[in-house]
Design an enzyme around this catalytic site. Structure first.
Site, PDB file in Angstrom:
ATOM      1  N   PRO A 135       7.911  -4.675   5.358  1.00  0.00           N
ATOM      2  CA  PRO A 135       7.895  -4.981   6.798  1.00  0.00           C
ATOM      3  C   PRO A 135       9.253  -5.560   7.183  1.00  0.00           C
ATOM      4  O   PRO A 135      10.051  -5.913   6.311  1.00  0.00           O
ATOM      5  CB  PRO A 135       6.793  -6.027   6.932  1.00  0.00           C
ATOM      6  CG  PRO A 135       6.632  -6.625   5.593  1.00  0.00           C
ATOM      7  CD  PRO A 135       7.093  -5.621   4.583  1.00  0.00           C
ATOM      8  N   GLU A 140      16.385   2.679  17.456  1.00  0.00           N
ATOM      9  CA  GLU A 140      15.492   3.770  17.894  1.00  0.00           C
ATOM     10  C   GLU A 140      14.811   3.511  19.241  1.00  0.00           C
ATOM     11  O   GLU A 140      14.389   4.458  19.916  1.00  0.00           O
ATOM     12  CB  GLU A 140      14.432   4.061  16.831  1.00  0.00           C
ATOM     13  CG  GLU A 140      13.341   3.001  16.726  1.00  0.00           C
ATOM     14  CD  GLU A 140      12.334   3.297  15.620  1.00  0.00           C
ATOM     15  OE1 GLU A 140      12.753   3.498  14.474  1.00  0.00           O
ATOM     16  OE2 GLU A 140      11.125   3.309  15.920  1.00  0.00           O
ATOM     17  N   ASP A 153      13.245   7.854   8.939  1.00  0.00           N
ATOM     18  CA  ASP A 153      12.168   8.032   9.917  1.00  0.00           C
ATOM     19  C   ASP A 153      12.240   6.943  10.984  1.00  0.00           C
ATOM     20  O   ASP A 153      11.558   7.019  11.995  1.00  0.00           O
ATOM     21  CB  ASP A 153      10.805   7.981   9.205  1.00  0.00           C
ATOM     22  CG  ASP A 153       9.670   8.322  10.150  1.00  0.00           C
ATOM     23  OD1 ASP A 153       9.723   9.412  10.767  1.00  0.00           O
ATOM     24  OD2 ASP A 153       8.745   7.497  10.304  1.00  0.00           O
ATOM     25  N   CYS A 191      11.465   4.757   5.702  1.00  0.00           N
ATOM     26  CA  CYS A 191      10.276   5.082   6.511  1.00  0.00           C
ATOM     27  C   CYS A 191       9.547   3.788   6.849  1.00  0.00           C
ATOM     28  O   CYS A 191       8.339   3.805   7.085  1.00  0.00           O
ATOM     29  CB  CYS A 191       9.334   6.001   5.730  1.00  0.00           C
ATOM     30  SG  CYS A 191       9.949   7.673   5.538  1.00  0.00           S
ATOM     31  N   HIS A 211       0.827  -1.216   0.000  1.00  0.00           N
ATOM     32  CA  HIS A 211       0.000   0.000   0.000  1.00  0.00           C
ATOM     33  C   HIS A 211       0.857   1.260   0.000  1.00  0.00           C
ATOM     34  O   HIS A 211       0.586   2.204  -0.736  1.00  0.00           O
ATOM     35  CB  HIS A 211      -0.910  -0.002   1.229  1.00  0.00           C
ATOM     36  CG  HIS A 211      -1.860  -1.152   1.235  1.00  0.00           C
ATOM     37  ND1 HIS A 211      -2.970  -1.205   0.430  1.00  0.00           N
ATOM     38  CD2 HIS A 211      -1.854  -2.316   1.942  1.00  0.00           C
ATOM     39  CE1 HIS A 211      -3.608  -2.336   0.638  1.00  0.00           C
ATOM     40  NE2 HIS A 211      -2.956  -3.028   1.550  1.00  0.00           N
ATOM     41  N   ILE A 212       1.880   1.283   0.854  1.00  0.00           N
ATOM     42  CA  ILE A 212       2.677   2.511   1.004  1.00  0.00           C
ATOM     43  C   ILE A 212       3.649   2.675  -0.168  1.00  0.00           C
ATOM     44  O   ILE A 212       3.720   3.739  -0.788  1.00  0.00           O
ATOM     45  CB  ILE A 212       3.436   2.488   2.354  1.00  0.00           C
ATOM     46  CG1 ILE A 212       2.442   2.420   3.515  1.00  0.00           C
ATOM     47  CG2 ILE A 212       4.339   3.721   2.481  1.00  0.00           C
ATOM     48  CD1 ILE A 212       3.061   2.076   4.865  1.00  0.00           C
ATOM     49  N   ASP A 255      10.027  -6.330  -5.502  1.00  0.00           N
ATOM     50  CA  ASP A 255       9.148  -6.914  -4.480  1.00  0.00           C
ATOM     51  C   ASP A 255       9.141  -8.417  -4.706  1.00  0.00           C
ATOM     52  O   ASP A 255       9.049  -8.854  -5.860  1.00  0.00           O
ATOM     53  CB  ASP A 255       7.729  -6.336  -4.636  1.00  0.00           C
ATOM     54  CG  ASP A 255       6.911  -6.499  -3.363  1.00  0.00           C
ATOM     55  OD1 ASP A 255       6.981  -7.575  -2.747  1.00  0.00           O
ATOM     56  OD2 ASP A 255       6.210  -5.554  -2.997  1.00  0.00           O
ATOM     57  N   HIS A 305      10.239   8.642  13.802  1.00  0.00           N
ATOM     58  CA  HIS A 305       9.135   7.707  13.526  1.00  0.00           C
ATOM     59  C   HIS A 305       7.809   8.468  13.449  1.00  0.00           C
ATOM     60  O   HIS A 305       6.811   8.056  14.064  1.00  0.00           O
ATOM     61  CB  HIS A 305       9.088   6.605  14.594  1.00  0.00           C
ATOM     62  CG  HIS A 305       8.542   5.305  14.077  1.00  0.00           C
ATOM     63  ND1 HIS A 305       9.084   4.089  14.359  1.00  0.00           N
ATOM     64  CD2 HIS A 305       7.470   5.040  13.286  1.00  0.00           C
ATOM     65  CE1 HIS A 305       8.383   3.125  13.783  1.00  0.00           C
ATOM     66  NE2 HIS A 305       7.387   3.683  13.124  1.00  0.00           N
ATOM     67  N   ARG A 321      11.081   0.172   8.571  1.00  0.00           N
ATOM     68  CA  ARG A 321      11.515  -0.350   9.853  1.00  0.00           C
ATOM     69  C   ARG A 321      13.019  -0.160   9.986  1.00  0.00           C
ATOM     70  O   ARG A 321      13.780  -0.426   9.052  1.00  0.00           O
ATOM     71  CB  ARG A 321      11.174  -1.850   9.960  1.00  0.00           C
ATOM     72  CG  ARG A 321       9.721  -2.112  10.368  1.00  0.00           C
ATOM     73  CD  ARG A 321       9.458  -1.609  11.779  1.00  0.00           C
ATOM     74  NE  ARG A 321       8.106  -1.816  12.249  1.00  0.00           N
ATOM     75  CZ  ARG A 321       7.133  -0.898  12.202  1.00  0.00           C
ATOM     76  NH1 ARG A 321       7.344   0.277  11.669  1.00  0.00           N
ATOM     77  NH2 ARG A 321       5.933  -1.158  12.705  1.00  0.00           N
TER      78      ARG A 321
HETATM   79  C1  COI Z   1       3.207   1.184  12.329  1.00  0.00           C
HETATM   80  O1  COI Z   1       2.053   1.435  11.981  1.00  0.00           O
HETATM   81  O2  COI Z   1       3.616   0.028  12.437  1.00  0.00           O
HETATM   82  C2  COI Z   1       4.112   2.286  12.655  1.00  0.00           C
HETATM   83  O3  COI Z   1       5.283   2.165  12.398  1.00  0.00           O
HETATM   84  C3  COI Z   1       3.561   3.439  13.394  1.00  0.00           C
HETATM   85  C4  COI Z   1       3.779   3.433  14.866  1.00  0.00           C
HETATM   86  C5  COI Z   1       2.623   3.963  15.658  1.00  0.00           C
HETATM   87  C6  COI Z   1       4.432   2.277  15.487  1.00  0.00           C
END
Ligand code: COI
Length: 340
Positions: free
Chosen positions: A208, A265, A260, A234, A155-156, A176, A298, A236
């Site tokens: 992911p 982190e 991000d 942005c 999606h992103i 992908d 984040h 992980r």
């Molecule tokens: C997620 O949706 O997994 C994010 O990285 C946002 C966060 C609130 C953990």
């Protein structure tokens, strides 16, 4: 039906209260504390739990919920890498997430990081603060005509690819393991990650964090990249080896990075240290002090629309689960999540 909600931030209170007023058959209580082995006690007597990822979930916390007879857990975010799936299975949890809350929130943020890096905004900001309004030597680079490599086209990633291709006129390539049929007609897929690394000027991650993808961008991957390429993450933090990134920035192989998320982190983001120097992490400080690195804590997800959707979708899902309805958003905890 009673649902206990953990880790409620100030910005989540209004949507949560609105949801509760629209669902008078559900009684809720909540805390600002995240779910830990200590705070888990709050959920005693409740039927289900709603939480959000900020730090890894401990086995002890999940065991306590299990001992209270709770087996349904809904997270208000997409990533489920904060869980050890063995713990969830040992305690027979059904876990749900919110796979789609606002892909634009993250994709737009990633595109801003690209723009801010290529137009050298941190350097202009510094000059501006010192009353220096000269152009030179801070000349920028255009996105148009550059090759943007998108790793992960869910999606992103697919929104980001479209922004880059149709908004900025970049040449987009993508990789992908499971290509997105909605993007097939764009002809952007390359056959391997190496091909993408070798061709892209700007690489953006949208996958992911599956165990096999930990440090996907390591020294070896960076050695395959073009001289002077940019990395945007942005997704992980664990996808990028921070030390390899530091080395790549030092050698000039990497021209800049927009981050991000960071592999270290936890314990840093969501805290106020007063200054960068007070942050107890050398790699973080090293990256944060560079003009060609932009770190956002984040926050890519953090928009009003996204927060509203995260709260509503997670609470709706938890309610449906507790009502015995077959619900969407159930995470397959037998395999690692494939959700972004
Ligand atoms: C997620 O949706 O997994 C994010 O990285 C946002 C966060 C609130 C953990």
């Amino acid at each position: 039906m009673k649902i206990y909600v953990f880790g409620v931030r100030g910005d989540e209170e209004a949507p949560l209260k609105k949801w509760a007023s629209e669902n008078p058959d559900v009684s809720i209580d909540y805390t600002t504390d995240i779910l830990t082995s200590e705070t888990a006690d709050n959920a005693k007597g409740f039927d289900g739990v709603c939480s959000v990822q900020r730090e890894p979930y401990s086995r002890e916390a999940l065991k306590k919920l299990h001992d209270f007879g709770i087996s349904k857990l809904s997270v208000r975010n997409v990533g489920t890498d904060g869980f050890d799936y063995k713990d969830l299975n040992d305690f027979s949890f059904t876990l749900t997430n919110v796979p789609v809350y606002s892909p634009n929130a993250i994709a737009e943020h990633a595109s801003f990081l690209v723009g801010r890096l290529l137009r050298r905004v941190p350097e202009f900001d510094k000059k501006f603060e010192n009353g220096n309004f000269k152009w030179a030597p801070t000349i920028g680079t255009e996105i148009s005509g550059k090759t943007v490599g998108v790793i992960g086209t869910g999606h992103i990633g697919s929104v980001f690819a479209r922004i880059m291709q149709f908004g900025y006129g970049a040449k987009v390539i993508a990789y992908d393991i499971d290509p997105n049929p909605a993007l097939e007609n764009l002809g952007i897929y390359v056959d391997s990650l190496d091909e993408l690394l070798e061709q892209a000027d700007i690489i953006s991650l949208h996958t992911p964090l599956e165990p096999q993808d930990y440090h996907m961008i390591d020294a070896d991957a960076i050695s395959k990249m073009k001289q002077g390429s940019y990395i945007i993450n942005c997704a992980r933090g664990g996808l990028v080896d921070s030390q390899a990134l530091i080395d790549g920035l030092d050698s000039g192989k990497i021209a800049g990075a927009g981050l991000d998320v960071l592999d270290n982190e936890n314990g840093i983001f969501q805290k106020d240290f007063g200054s960068i120097d007070a942050v107890p992490n050398e790699k973080f400080k090293n990256l944060a002090k560079r003009d060609n690195v932009i770190i956002t804590p984040h926050t890519a997800f953090y928009t009003k629309k996204a927060v509203h959707n995260m709260v509503y979708e997670a609470m709706d899902t938890q309610k449906a689960l507790l009502s015995g309805e077959i619900t969407k958003n159930i995470v397959d905890t037998k395999e690692f999540a494939k959700t972004v």
